[in-house]
Design an enzyme around this catalytic site. Sequence first.
Site, PDB file in Angstrom:
ATOM      1  N   GLU A   7      -8.629  11.347  -2.894  1.00 39.65           N
ATOM      2  CA  GLU A   7      -8.516  12.707  -3.502  1.00 39.65           C
ATOM      3  C   GLU A   7      -9.752  12.871  -3.979  1.00 39.65           C
ATOM      4  O   GLU A   7     -10.218  12.371  -5.170  1.00 39.65           O
ATOM      5  CB  GLU A   7      -7.233  12.931  -4.532  1.00 39.65           C
ATOM      6  CG  GLU A   7      -5.800  12.760  -3.566  1.00 39.65           C
ATOM      7  CD  GLU A   7      -4.623  12.712  -4.535  1.00 39.65           C
ATOM      8  OE1 GLU A   7      -3.509  12.707  -4.092  1.00 39.65           O
ATOM      9  OE2 GLU A   7      -4.911  12.285  -5.690  1.00 39.65           O
ATOM     10  N   THR A  46       0.943  -1.071   0.141  1.00 37.56           N
ATOM     11  CA  THR A  46       0.060  -0.140  -0.071  1.00 37.56           C
ATOM     12  C   THR A  46       0.997   1.005  -0.081  1.00 37.56           C
ATOM     13  O   THR A  46       2.066   1.216   0.193  1.00 37.56           O
ATOM     14  CB  THR A  46      -0.829   0.154   1.203  1.00 37.56           C
ATOM     15  OG1 THR A  46      -1.253   1.374   1.420  1.00 37.56           O
ATOM     16  CG2 THR A  46       0.043  -0.237   2.319  1.00 37.56           C
TER      17      THR A  46
END
Length: 407
Positions: free
Chosen positions: A278, A192
Amino acid sequence: MPVNLTAPDPASLFPVPGITLGIGSAGIKKPGRKDVLVMKLAAGSTVAGVFTKNRFCAAPVQLCREHLAQATPAALVVNTGNANAGTGLDGRERALKVCDALAQEMGVAREQILPFSTGVILEPLPHEKIVAALPQAVANLAPANWAEAAEAIMTTDVVSKAASKQVVIAGKTITITGIAKGAGMIHPNMATMLGYLACDAKLPQPLLQALVKHAADRSFNCITIDGDTSTNDSFMLIATGQSGLEITDAAGADYAVLRGAVTEVAQTLAQAIVRDGEGATKFMTVQVEGGRDETECKAVGYAIGRSPLVKTAFFASDPNLGRILAAIGYAGIDDLDVDQLDLYLDDVLVATRGGRNPAYREEDGQRVMNKAEILIRVVLNRGAVDATVWTCDFSYDYVKINADYRS
């Protein structure tokens, strides 16, 4: 704003015996910002990790792998604001200077320092600034600094990400606490963005390595924001052994309980990354059922989860759900019989046996699409294996954030 996600309450994060954390301000990208983290490990701790499979992996990833194979780790050092990726031999040399400086501060060998970086790619690491901030970080090492540590590793994250859990195993209370960062360039292929979990059980390194891979495959390897696998992805698991519980058998009940608890914390952190994607306004769970194996189930989940057309439709709350069927169709299952497939949006059966459900009404789809959290359920009806992927929508802000990232 993040989807149903707030910064963690520091009081909810249990200190892990054997771990102290210190934060420094190097001013790498913004003056005065906390952007350096040092994690000191108790003697006897074991460390395991999984890393990005991106061939352009960053210099700190290369060094971290090497150092893990060479020595028993004594500390981790993380900087934000600069990824030190695409920097060649010079990047390795700069990262080594950071390792040397921290090793000298702590009185250990350079190989006992594990370096990590996150931020802009293709820019030289300002190692002098990081080295100058290390004494500050070492000076404030403390067991309870998990919340500040989560803040120190943020890049475009809106909120910090941390989670904690305690579980009783063989009469001993085991503490598991972790932090992660990530909001964009998220499509892990083995790890990740950056994630660090610690527990106070004692495990041999090979068993810990199996545990971190198990947890990653069910958490960070089940998320996608934009389909881009980072150059710096790293997920580390630390076992300090301070609780007095030792686990040596992967087949035992104690290991199963610990594995479940570690995976649960990892899933919480992974989902937090998606919730803070985002520009995200929607959090979607893609549940693929009835596959022949996990690989094909995940392939379908990721095809849906990273489709710009699907993601923009969800942002607009537009039930243009044929886009989901198209994504399933190009997921790479060559012998998929679409006439056996069912598609649900939450509780609404949208398509059945490969075609539109005669009872489906667009207002039902619209009702679900208006929600902030949505379940997309695909039933392949070709086996008994399931898999889940978590993703988010694409909004106008995603483009704005990434267009302005370096400014």
